[in-house]
Scaffold this motif. Structure first.
Motif, PDB file in Angstrom:
ATOM      1  N   LEU A 167       0.814  -1.218   0.000  1.00 22.09           N
ATOM      2  CA  LEU A 167       0.000   0.000   0.000  1.00 22.09           C
ATOM      3  C   LEU A 167       0.846   1.265   0.000  1.00 22.09           C
ATOM      4  O   LEU A 167       0.484   2.259  -0.632  1.00 22.09           O
ATOM      5  CB  LEU A 167      -0.925   0.012   1.224  1.00 22.09           C
ATOM      6  N   LYS A 168       1.968   1.247   0.702  1.00 18.33           N
ATOM      7  CA  LYS A 168       2.764   2.467   0.858  1.00 18.33           C
ATOM      8  C   LYS A 168       3.215   3.051  -0.484  1.00 18.33           C
ATOM      9  O   LYS A 168       2.937   4.227  -0.776  1.00 18.33           O
ATOM     10  CB  LYS A 168       3.961   2.204   1.769  1.00 18.33           C
ATOM     11  N   THR A 228       0.063   4.103  -2.675  1.00 18.13           N
ATOM     12  CA  THR A 228      -0.572   5.330  -2.194  1.00 18.13           C
ATOM     13  C   THR A 228       0.241   6.561  -2.583  1.00 18.13           C
ATOM     14  O   THR A 228      -0.306   7.626  -2.860  1.00 18.13           O
ATOM     15  CB  THR A 228      -0.748   5.277  -0.667  1.00 18.13           C
ATOM     16  N   THR A 229       1.552   6.413  -2.613  1.00 14.69           N
ATOM     17  CA  THR A 229       2.423   7.529  -2.977  1.00 14.69           C
ATOM     18  C   THR A 229       2.128   8.047  -4.376  1.00 14.69           C
ATOM     19  O   THR A 229       2.092   9.261  -4.607  1.00 14.69           O
ATOM     20  CB  THR A 229       3.899   7.094  -2.885  1.00 14.69           C
ATOM     21  N   ARG A 244      -6.827   2.800  -8.985  1.00 13.39           N
ATOM     22  CA  ARG A 244      -7.713   2.947  -7.827  1.00 13.39           C
ATOM     23  C   ARG A 244      -8.395   1.634  -7.459  1.00 13.39           C
ATOM     24  O   ARG A 244      -8.703   1.401  -6.294  1.00 13.39           O
ATOM     25  CB  ARG A 244      -8.731   4.062  -8.084  1.00 13.39           C
ATOM     26  N   LEU A 253      -5.792  -0.126  -5.443  1.00 18.61           N
ATOM     27  CA  LEU A 253      -5.682   0.533  -4.147  1.00 18.61           C
ATOM     28  C   LEU A 253      -6.859   0.165  -3.246  1.00 18.61           C
ATOM     29  O   LEU A 253      -6.671  -0.169  -2.063  1.00 18.61           O
ATOM     30  CB  LEU A 253      -5.634   2.049  -4.346  1.00 18.61           C
ATOM     31  N   ARG A 278      -6.678  -1.883   0.344  1.00 19.86           N
ATOM     32  CA  ARG A 278      -7.184  -1.265   1.579  1.00 19.86           C
ATOM     33  C   ARG A 278      -8.248  -2.124   2.248  1.00 19.86           C
ATOM     34  O   ARG A 278      -8.378  -2.123   3.480  1.00 19.86           O
ATOM     35  CB  ARG A 278      -7.765   0.121   1.266  1.00 19.86           C
TER      36      ARG A 278
END
Length: 370
Positions: free
Chosen positions: A12-13, A16-17, A74, A77, A81
């Motif tokens: 995720l890190k 998300t960036t 998305r 992502l 999440r």
């Protein structure tokens, strides 16, 4: 063919960036995707909206092979999440579909060819390069970003002027009604450049930079591009073409009437007075005199707000009006104990807001008629 195996948060890190610049609606469908490149254990995530490109890398690739694909940014992502935070996530590419496996959850996503993804070409040589601490660059953007115009036909105002000169870097923003200028010492800056960074790029840099990190940012500039490299992140942006106004002529000099006021009480008083303004007329009246600042606002319903603050101002009275949003913007973004006001005995003169014992910041606001 397995690409990635890591914890959910580890994947995720980097995702998300980069995903912040991905627009939900694109003229090119592939721009809704994120480009995933695996070269041995190193995996890169790249997003591009044809104005700015963000790349970040992480070491969680499986195998030594080289693979690249693109997938809906998305969707990926949102799936990550929603997954439970235990065990590893496995991401693989098979038959042009990206599979995401975690526990008993299975997802298969359509992909588009990596060769069709538009990536930014970089120059072989940059015109200017320097390094500065992350927190210093973020501080610079934070102090001026709110003065950038939004969708102004003068397109060069929809961005931030970034000025480098020997030993110093400055940022300037204006929408034609107010102007913010901030500068900082950067010893490694040697070249003279004036460029305009797009509004979106500025906001992305504010999101990505750390408030308290002394780690350096490598900044590289040409006439058409700027590149920031820090941590495991690379941001490359096109620049806005056009001639930015001469900000040095806008910043007043020679003002002789000054007073200092505590920021938080002033901010609170203006916020209360602003309640009775309207969206069309955001004006508040400031009456200075007798060591008092009287703040008043009214509206078409005959409602009125009045506030008083003590100041060290014994000169002849001055009655002037400003857009309260412009004043609240600076008070919300410049986190100091006090603000220094400089005024002229002229209702048509701009006010100059600075910081006590700090000449690196200036904020100019034009008055308004109410």
């Amino acid at each position: 063919m397995q690409l990635i195996q890591a914890t959910r948060d580890a994947v995720l890190k980097p995702l998300t960036t980069v995903v912040g610049i991905v627009e939900r609606r694109n003229t090119l469908p592939i721009l809704a995707n994120v480009l995933i490149r695996k070269q041995g254990p190193q995996v890169s995530f790249i997003a591009n909206d044809l104005e700015v490109q963000i790349t970040t890398t992480a070491d969680f690739g499986v195998g030594e092979d080289t693979i690249a694909t693109t997938v809906a940014a998305r969707k990926l992502l949102d799936i990550l999440r929603a997954l439970p935070d235990f065990g590893d996530v496995k991401i693989a590419l098979d038959d042009n579909k990206l599979s995401v496996l975690a526990g008993r959850s299975r997802f298969a996503l359509q992909t588009l060819a990596a060769t069709d993804y538009p990536t930014v070409s970089q120059p072989e040589q940059w015109d200017a390069s320097f390094t500065m601490p992350q927190k210093a660059l973020k501080h610079l953007f934070d102090r001026v970003h709110f003065s950038m115009a939004q969708q102004d036909i003068r397109y060069y105002l929809n961005g931030l002027l970034f000025v480098t000169e020997p030993g110093r870097v400055s940022a300037v923003a204006t929408d034609g009604h107010r102007l913010a200028h901030s500068s900082t010492v950067v010893e490694s800056a040697t070249a003279q450049t004036d460029i305009i960074i797009p509004r979106k790029t500025v906001h992305e840099m504010q999101r990505l930079l750390s408030d308290d990190s002394e780690a350096t940012v490598q900044v590289d500039v040409t006439a058409t591009q700027i590149r920031f490299r820090f941590d495991e992140i690379e941001v490359i942006s096109k620049l806005v073409e056009g001639k930015f106004p001469d900000y040095k002529r806008v910043i007043p000099t020679g003002y002789t009437r000054h007073f200092t006021i505590n920021r938080e009480p002033l901010q609170a008083s203006l916020q209360r007075a602003a309640i009775l303004t309207t969206d069309k007329l955001r004006g508040v009246r400031l009456e200075l005199g007798g060591n008092l600042m009287r703040i008043s606002a009214s509206n078409a319903e005959q409602e009125e707000a009045r506030e008083e603050l003590e100041i060290d101002y014994a000169q002849e009275p001055l009655d002037v009006a400003f857009n309260v949003s412009y004043l609240l913007d600076v008070l919300s973004n410049v986190k100091t104990d006090a603000i220094r006001w400089s005024v002229q005995p002229d209702v048509n003169a701009s006010v100059l807001l600075t910081l006590p014992d700090d000449d690196a910041f200036q904020y100019v606001v034009m008055p308004m008629r109410i």
